[in-house]
Design an enzyme around this catalytic site. Structure first.
Site: not given
Lengths: 474, 117
Positions: A81, A156, A180
């Site tokens: 990420k 997210s 998330s």
């Protein structure tokens, strides 16, 4: 089936038995990215050259006998990420502010994955600064759900969920501040674990809310999740909130008897706003687990309705402090490059912390945090785990304006209490909707009891085949 | 969060404006404290959106928290310190590598004692 469709444990066996090389495995992942990522937009940076070079180094190591205990991820392509610093590889946090930022060091999670032999295939898209639950707040375009390109993959960690679902990699990192990791895992048919706060080092992870942020991983199976957690978990002296709690052998929990394990079913997580199909799927899963000896009992977490307000006051306050460093002096393009969502959260936080409002907002929310934490401590005197839906609804349409306040409220309330209290929670699929969309359930546990969560998740996974389903990619 | 704000706005627009709504001055002050420069349009937009969310936060006022301690750390850690040992850090080149304005081995910034221009 191409090699990128394998999970970590399968890929390891194949590499060990010399059925294929790391170079071939990496090539298949890159091919999938080339074929599908124009539409899905899971990656912000693809490390094609570096991954191919790294693959030949790993293949050289595989010529001799490999100590798999020391290198449990040797040759495994992972997506990172874009909130995790990677030395020499652009890291953006999904924001224009850091569009050209090249970190000078690796985050601890990334160094540990590299030390375990993993290959970084690329950096994944996310809501800018991890502010969001749908991936739509990225400054570099939204990410689409491989299960239905008109729907959100959840956020997210949107790119991590989508890339894994599309088999562009064999595992991915994420962060869970208010759900998330768990939400993309639920929306993309993956196994997502929010570790206990302090279990995984935050060093080198761009900070959102420092007392809530939990770095972790998304995986294709529970057994894979155990492998990844084993590598990243543990004390780090560079993170002052990192815990010295010993790291158990997570894989050893898998396969143990569940008889007598007490599961609480929190009534506040099954109220009106939770869609009927979701409720049914989770309750069916609980029934299945009862056949293995798990004893389900209704419980209550009475302060759940205050979780959202508590969460957003505290998180936006911490955000306002953490984003103060982006002044364009040492790095970044300055504060005018912040998107609307970041500006909103910064201002909410600034207000909550300002003179005259601090007591009524921030301090009040900190006290409510205590009450929410105590709710969990109380139920865990009677039960060992809690089982609840991850999301009250299916993946929603990209660009949709949800007009149902109740559903909106609930979409975050099922996720953020675990962050408020610092508890670990594992999300995995417990069914599919009529439209072939994954339905996730979460298993919440006591602090540092990730082993039990994995044990239960693995037992459920062995009784079902949801995790074997793949989205149809054209 | 965006979705929550959209619903909060819809919710707020359906109720009479309460005295707790933020004024333009307040928004400007908050933006100034947060070192954000906002356009006139942004101030208007954020005024509505922030007011709606802050009104929603008021739900916590109903709660009785007398005698409840604040939680700022969920795993009970306190005063975490380390040995005062010197170790290597970033080199000067590394530390300056992302800075847009450098001068010799320094970060270059706007003057504090000069006139703001």
């Amino acid at each position: 089936m191409s090699l990128n469709d394998l999970n970590i444990i399968e890929a390891r066996k194949g590499l060990e038995k010399k059925k294929f090389s790391v170079a071939e495995l990496v090539k298949d992942c890159l091919k999938r990215i080339q074929q599908t990522d124009d539409e899905i937009n899971a990656f912000l940076t693809v490390c094609e050259k570096e991954a191919i070079e790294d693959a030949s180094k790993k293949d050289a190591l595989l010529k001799d006998k490999v100590n798999w205990k020391q290198l449990p991820l040797l040759g495994i392509p992972l997506a990172i990420k874009d909130l995790f610093l990677t030395e020499g590889i652009r890291t953006t946090a999904g924001s224009r502010v850091l569009a050209n930022y090249i970190p000078q060091y690796d985050s601890t999670v990334v160094s540990r994955l590299k030390e375990a032999g993993a290959i970084i295939i690329g950096k994944t898209n996310l809501d800018a600064w991890a502010h969001g639950s749908s991936g739509e707040n990225s400054d570099f375009g939204l990410t689409r759900n491989p299960w239905n390109l008109n729907l959100t993959p959840g956020g997210s960690s949107s790119g991590s969920g989508a890339s894994l679902a599309a088999d562009m990699c064999l595992g991915a990192t994420g962060t869970d501040t208010g759900g998330s990791i768990r939400l993309p895992a639920s929306f993309c048919n993956q196994v997502g674990l929010k570790p206990t706060y302090g279990r995984v080092s935050r060093y080198g992870v761009i900070a959102m809310a420092s007392s809530f942020d939990c770095p972790g991983c998304l995986a294709k199976t529970v057994a894979d999740q155990a492998v990844l957690l084993q590598v990243v978990a543990g004390y780090d002296q560079n993170d002052a909130t990192s815990m010295k709690e010993p790291v158990p052998n997570y894989s050893s929990f898998l396969g143990s008897d569940l008889k007598g394990l007490k599961a609480g079913i929190p009534r506040e997580y099954f109220t009106k706003g939770v869609c009927a199909e979701v409720k049914t799927a989770v309750l069916k899963a609980i029934e299945k687990l009862s056949k293995l000896g798990v004893e389900a009992t209704p419980v209550s977490l009475p302060h759940t309705e205050y979780a959202i307000a508590c969460y957003y006051i505290l998180v936006s306050s911490e955000i306002s402090s953490n984003l103060a460093r982006y002044d364009g002096i040492r790095y970044g393009s300055g504060r005018n490059s912040f998107g609307d969502e970041a500006k909103r959260r910064i201002m909410l936080g600034t207000y909550s912390l300002s003179t005259g409002y601090y007591d009524a907002y921030y301090l009040k929310a900190q006290k409510v945090r205590t009450l929410i934490k105590k709710d969990f401590e109380k139920v865990f005197e009677k039960v060992d785990i809690l089982i609840a839906p991850t999301s009250p609804t299916f993946p929603f349409k990209l660009g949709e304006k949800v007009d149902d306040p109740l559903t909106m409220y609930l979409s975050d309330v099922l996720l953020c209490p675990a962050n408020i209290a610092g508890m670990p929670s594992l999300s995995l699929t417990c069914g599919f909707s009529q439209d072939n969309l994954p339905i996730g359930m979460q298993i919440i546990g006591r602090q540092f009891n990730e082993g039990v969560l994995l044990q239960v998740g693995d037992a459920y996974e062995k009784m079902t085949d949801w995790h074997l389903r793949k989205p149809k990619l054209d | 969060m965006k979705r929550i704000l959209i619903l909060a706005i819809i919710w707020a627009m359906n109720k009479p404006s309460s005295p707790a709504d933020l004024s333009r001055d307040q928004v400007e002050r908050i933006a100034h404290l947060a070192n954000l420069s906002l356009t006139k349009e942004e101030i208007k937009k954020f005024q509505k959106q922030l007011s709606a969310v802050l009104n929603y936060f008021k739900v916590l006022q109903k709660m009785d928290t007398s005698g409840v301690q604040a939680t700022s750390q969920v795993t009970g850690l306190e005063n975490v310190i380390r040995e005062d040992n010197v170790s290597s850090g970033l080199s000067v080149e590394q530390a300056l590598s992302n800075s847009p304005q450098k001068y010799n081995h320094f970060f270059q910034i706007k003057g504090i004692f000069e006139d703001e221009s």
